[in-house]
Enzyme design. Sequence first.
Site, PDB file in Angstrom:
ATOM      1  N   GLY A 186       2.273   3.005   2.356  1.00  0.00           N
ATOM      2  CA  GLY A 186       3.520   2.982   3.117  1.00  0.00           C
ATOM      3  C   GLY A 186       4.629   2.257   2.381  1.00  0.00           C
ATOM      4  N   THR A 187       4.289   1.122   1.798  1.00  0.00           N
ATOM      5  CA  THR A 187       5.267   0.346   1.036  1.00  0.00           C
ATOM      6  C   THR A 187       5.792   1.140  -0.146  1.00  0.00           C
ATOM      7  OG1 THR A 187       4.220  -1.750   1.655  1.00  0.00           O
ATOM      8  CG2 THR A 187       5.604  -1.763  -0.312  1.00  0.00           C
ATOM      9  N   GLY A 212       0.798  -1.213   0.000  1.00  0.00           N
ATOM     10  CA  GLY A 212       0.000   0.000   0.000  1.00  0.00           C
ATOM     11  C   GLY A 212       0.834   1.267   0.000  1.00  0.00           C
ATOM     12  N   MET A 238     -12.569  -2.376   8.381  1.00  0.00           N
ATOM     13  CA  MET A 238     -11.290  -1.708   8.183  1.00  0.00           C
ATOM     14  C   MET A 238     -11.483  -0.421   7.382  1.00  0.00           C
ATOM     15  SD  MET A 238     -10.071  -4.605   5.548  1.00  0.00           S
ATOM     16  CE  MET A 238     -11.009  -5.761   6.510  1.00  0.00           C
ATOM     17  N   ILE A 262      -6.029  -3.483   0.559  1.00  0.00           N
ATOM     18  CA  ILE A 262      -7.433  -3.846   0.733  1.00  0.00           C
ATOM     19  C   ILE A 262      -8.279  -2.608   0.998  1.00  0.00           C
ATOM     20  CG2 ILE A 262      -6.972  -6.191   1.498  1.00  0.00           C
ATOM     21  CD1 ILE A 262      -7.310  -5.290   4.343  1.00  0.00           C
ATOM     22  N   ASP A 263      -7.646  -1.513   1.459  1.00  0.00           N
ATOM     23  CA  ASP A 263      -8.380  -0.271   1.703  1.00  0.00           C
ATOM     24  C   ASP A 263      -8.636   0.514   0.420  1.00  0.00           C
ATOM     25  OD1 ASP A 263      -8.615  -0.552   4.472  1.00  0.00           O
ATOM     26  OD2 ASP A 263      -6.630   0.284   4.817  1.00  0.00           O
TER      27      ASP A 263
END
Length: 210
Positions: A72-73, A70, A144, A100-101
């Site tokens: 951050g990655t 995501g 989430m 997934i978000d």
Amino acid sequence: VRNILGIQAGYNGLSCPEDFQPIQLTVNTVRDIHMKGGSILKAGRGGFDAVKICDKLEKMGVNMLFTVGGDGTQAAANELYKEAKNRNMQLSIVGVPKSIDNDILFFDKTFGFDTAVAAASEVIRNGWVEATSCEKGVGIVKLMGRDAGFVALNAALASTIVDLVMIPEVPVQLDDIMKHVDNTLARKGFMVIAVAEGAGQELVATGQKD
């Protein structure tokens, strides 16, 4: 491409290789991974050190790195690119958006999102069963989505049985919500609420997201 390595535990596998040995990805290794949940490489947080990782990549002779994850990655991958560029490394870094978000810019849909929506829809149906089993029952399903409400919103649309959706992008007006709850219970006798985990943070004492 003759040699493909799978790095375990995210960036930890490159900054701390003594703890996480890379996996040789062969045809036999990956033949049935689509049948398994999660990842054979294991997820990991933290462990990012651009200098250490570039040192390790040079030592391993890696000339192409795929970063799957995501925001951050991918932000970390950009820092890795800067370090590699400063060294004039012969290294291509390819960011593969997986969240997934569904909260990565410039992409309509990231892979992993549809699976999350399908799973969340099933949980919502369970909440509906509980709510309809009680007089004035309210099924509250927390999903989430700390900063993005895509999963909660799309799961609610897919299930067609949600009466109220709360997402972090829309500020919560508590009085309006309570009126809607009262009206729905008076009309139907039960209701289902889907709440993304980041919704309504402005109402808590600190105002900070946790």
